[in-house]
Write a protein that holds these residues in place. Sequence first.
Motif: not given
Length: 139
Positions: A5-6, A48, A50, A54-57
């Motif tokens: 996931s990372s 990305h 939807d 939850t998306q984190t950049f």
Amino acid sequence: PDIGSSMRLSAEVRGNWAAISITDGQHTYTSEIVRVSNTTAGTAGLMHTDDGATQTFSNFELRRSPELVTDEHLERKLYDARGVYRGEMKGSRQEIYDAFMGVSSWDEFGREKIILLDAYRPERSPYPRDWVLVLEKQR
């Protein structure tokens, strides 16, 4: 499916060529080097769609690709395994054929370095036949 996931996404563009790679530190997937047509300088970003997750950049970095060495002289003389001179790779551009196929002349062959993300793509040979590429590691 086996990527974590990372992950780290890397892309490199030089001239009309581009490649992209994604890794999670254990698994790495890299595209082939492809020709691109939109080479207009401008902005870069991530998108990305939807999907509810939850998306984190973070650590977004944009930098210039390193310049590649240009060759002043390319050796065009051919010798066989016994050291006997067999000829020279030379010849001018065949305008109609080259414009259609996107290949260079023998005089220009080998000058374009297609190297992205530590990968190499040989340019198309001016002669439309099968060839064997031999690379020698210099010490």
